[in-house]
Design a protein around this motif. Sequence first.
Motif, mmCIF file in Angstrom:
data_model
loop_
_atom_site.group_PDB
_atom_site.id
_atom_site.type_symbol
_atom_site.label_atom_id
_atom_site.label_comp_id
_atom_site.label_asym_id
_atom_site.label_seq_id
_atom_site.Cartn_x
_atom_site.Cartn_y
_atom_site.Cartn_z
ATOM 1 N N GLU A 56 0.848 -1.187 0.000
ATOM 2 C CA GLU A 56 0.000 0.000 0.000
ATOM 3 C C GLU A 56 0.885 1.239 0.000
ATOM 4 O OE1 GLU A 56 -2.446 1.814 -0.950
ATOM 5 O OE2 GLU A 56 -3.853 0.389 -0.025
ATOM 6 N N TYR A 57 0.380 2.301 -0.572
ATOM 7 C CA TYR A 57 1.113 3.560 -0.637
ATOM 8 C C TYR A 57 0.490 4.546 0.334
ATOM 9 C CZ TYR A 57 2.810 8.040 -2.410
ATOM 10 O OH TYR A 57 3.369 9.292 -2.513
ATOM 11 N N VAL A 58 1.327 5.126 1.193
ATOM 12 C CA VAL A 58 0.886 6.159 2.127
ATOM 13 C C VAL A 58 1.416 7.495 1.614
ATOM 14 C CG1 VAL A 58 0.960 6.993 4.493
ATOM 15 C CG2 VAL A 58 0.923 4.529 4.041
ATOM 16 N N PRO A 59 0.552 8.426 1.201
ATOM 17 C CA PRO A 59 1.025 9.700 0.643
ATOM 18 C C PRO A 59 1.905 10.457 1.631
ATOM 19 C CG PRO A 59 -1.325 9.405 0.247
ATOM 20 C CD PRO A 59 -0.916 8.328 1.193
ATOM 21 N N ALA A 60 2.834 11.239 1.063
ATOM 22 C CA ALA A 60 3.735 12.033 1.899
ATOM 23 C C ALA A 60 2.955 13.101 2.653
ATOM 24 C CB ALA A 60 4.807 12.679 1.016
ATOM 25 N N ARG A 61 3.566 13.612 3.705
ATOM 26 C CA ARG A 61 2.956 14.669 4.498
ATOM 27 C C ARG A 61 3.972 15.778 4.734
ATOM 28 N NH1 ARG A 61 1.364 12.345 9.964
ATOM 29 N NH2 ARG A 61 3.388 11.325 9.693
ATOM 30 N N ILE A 62 3.502 17.001 4.783
ATOM 31 C CA ILE A 62 4.318 18.130 5.185
ATOM 32 C C ILE A 62 3.977 18.436 6.636
ATOM 33 C CG2 ILE A 62 4.894 20.545 4.788
ATOM 34 C CD1 ILE A 62 5.877 18.736 2.608
ATOM 35 N N ILE A 63 4.973 18.365 7.505
ATOM 36 C CA ILE A 63 4.770 18.591 8.933
ATOM 37 C C ILE A 63 5.315 19.963 9.309
ATOM 38 C CG2 ILE A 63 5.314 17.749 11.255
ATOM 39 C CD1 ILE A 63 5.628 14.972 10.077
ATOM 40 N N ARG A 64 4.529 20.698 10.060
ATOM 41 C CA ARG A 64 4.944 22.027 10.525
ATOM 42 C C ARG A 64 5.551 21.888 11.919
ATOM 43 N NH1 ARG A 64 2.090 25.912 13.617
ATOM 44 N NH2 ARG A 64 2.865 28.044 13.346
ATOM 45 N N HIS A 65 6.850 22.165 12.006
ATOM 46 C CA HIS A 65 7.534 22.136 13.299
ATOM 47 C C HIS A 65 7.486 23.533 13.920
ATOM 48 C CE1 HIS A 65 9.467 18.118 13.456
ATOM 49 N NE2 HIS A 65 9.294 18.173 12.154
ATOM 50 N N GLU A 66 7.024 23.613 15.136
ATOM 51 C CA GLU A 66 6.929 24.892 15.838
ATOM 52 C C GLU A 66 7.932 24.913 16.976
ATOM 53 O OE1 GLU A 66 3.219 27.634 17.119
ATOM 54 O OE2 GLU A 66 3.356 25.718 18.195
ATOM 55 N N THR A 67 8.744 25.943 17.026
ATOM 56 C CA THR A 67 9.740 26.103 18.073
ATOM 57 C C THR A 67 9.293 27.193 19.033
ATOM 58 O OG1 THR A 67 11.517 25.444 16.564
ATOM 59 C CG2 THR A 67 12.164 26.598 18.566
ATOM 60 N N LEU A 68 9.156 26.853 20.295
ATOM 61 C CA LEU A 68 8.749 27.805 21.329
ATOM 62 C C LEU A 68 9.953 28.146 22.192
ATOM 63 C CD1 LEU A 68 5.366 26.163 22.402
ATOM 64 C CD2 LEU A 68 5.741 27.974 20.718
ATOM 65 N N ARG A 69 10.227 29.444 22.365
ATOM 66 C CA ARG A 69 11.361 29.887 23.166
ATOM 67 C C ARG A 69 10.862 30.870 24.220
ATOM 68 N NH1 ARG A 69 15.574 32.633 19.829
ATOM 69 N NH2 ARG A 69 13.800 33.433 18.627
ATOM 70 N N PRO A 96 12.256 26.011 5.596
ATOM 71 C CA PRO A 96 12.379 24.579 5.320
ATOM 72 C C PRO A 96 13.385 23.886 6.234
ATOM 73 C CG PRO A 96 13.690 25.777 3.740
ATOM 74 C CD PRO A 96 12.981 26.809 4.585
ATOM 75 N N GLY A 97 13.074 22.652 6.598
ATOM 76 C CA GLY A 97 14.019 21.820 7.308
ATOM 77 C C GLY A 97 14.942 21.119 6.329
ATOM 78 N N PRO A 98 16.011 20.499 6.811
ATOM 79 C CA PRO A 98 16.964 19.848 5.902
ATOM 80 C C PRO A 98 16.331 18.735 5.082
ATOM 81 C CG PRO A 98 17.421 19.292 8.206
ATOM 82 C CD PRO A 98 16.423 20.395 8.223
ATOM 83 N N GLY A 99 15.364 18.002 5.673
ATOM 84 C CA GLY A 99 14.723 16.924 4.920
ATOM 85 C C GLY A 99 13.921 17.446 3.745
ATOM 86 N N LEU A 100 13.270 18.602 3.921
ATOM 87 C CA LEU A 100 12.469 19.184 2.842
ATOM 88 C C LEU A 100 13.375 19.700 1.724
ATOM 89 C CD1 LEU A 100 9.752 20.007 1.703
ATOM 90 C CD2 LEU A 100 9.820 22.076 3.120
ATOM 91 N N VAL A 101 14.486 20.339 2.085
ATOM 92 C CA VAL A 101 15.426 20.827 1.064
ATOM 93 C C VAL A 101 16.020 19.651 0.296
ATOM 94 C CG1 VAL A 101 17.600 22.057 0.680
ATOM 95 C CG2 VAL A 101 15.947 22.935 2.337
ATOM 96 N N ALA A 102 16.392 18.583 1.012
ATOM 97 C CA ALA A 102 16.949 17.405 0.349
ATOM 98 C C ALA A 102 15.932 16.782 -0.602
ATOM 99 C CB ALA A 102 17.399 16.384 1.397
#
Length: 272
Positions: A56-69, A96-102
């Motif tokens: 089965e194929y699971v479509p890719a997802r774009i995940i939004r990472h939120e950094t709280l400081r 973009p994160g490194p995985g998205l750029v790659a």
Amino acid sequence: MLVRVEDKDAAPRTRRQPAAKVLETVSQRIEPEEKVCPHCGKAKCEIGCERSERFEYVPARIIRHETLRPKLACPCGQGTVSIAPLPPSVIEQGQPGPGLVAHVLLSKYDDHLPLYRQQQQFERLGVNFPRQTLCDWVEKGAQWLQPIVREMKRELLAGDYLQVDETPVRVMDPEVRGRCATGYLWVAGRPNQDVIFEFHPGRGKEFAQQLIGNFQGHLQRDGYGVYGALARERPALIPVGCWSHARRKFVDALEERPREAGALVTEIRKLY
């Protein structure tokens, strides 16, 4: 009574190769409805298990990472505000994160997927990254890869055997109106080792010189005269021909001289 006799000379049937060796597996167990024997009334016991599989194929997802400081300050109002620094990012102040750029780089250069099509794919995933933004990511990603490429080239040129070639490629040039310009991808490598590509706007000797640098040793190339000119100027370069290019001439001659040319093509085939 008919008896089937197997042909001993027949090649054995090859087993079907698995589609993948290691995959995440989701198991589903389906129990039969009838678990009690209708004859004696006892519960049936398991004597085996039929196993089947599907992919089965699971479509890719774009995940939004939120950094709280959190910002910290003293109620006295005399001290300074404390806040943790941002973690390192592949693109300074970028999203973009490194995985998205790659992924964008691999899709463009390994899968030959233009950026406008990647933009369409991202839109189907619910996010809109403008094409110019994707282009900026490609540029920044290429800058990160430059040290690796330089080291690959250094190791190639440090050897005593190098294969080189060049091929035309159509490029968009703002100075050329109404049509694409012609550039060249120059390639250098060795069998089963690294291969590097350099883009240059032309096919002149100066670009071949930039590609091979101070290389010394056997330089395998086609019949393009630029490489021969470099070898005449630099005795440390030993020009070596290419059997693939030589073979083409004999293949062309097969039509008129099949016997003589065919014999040579057969001998060249043994090299491969």
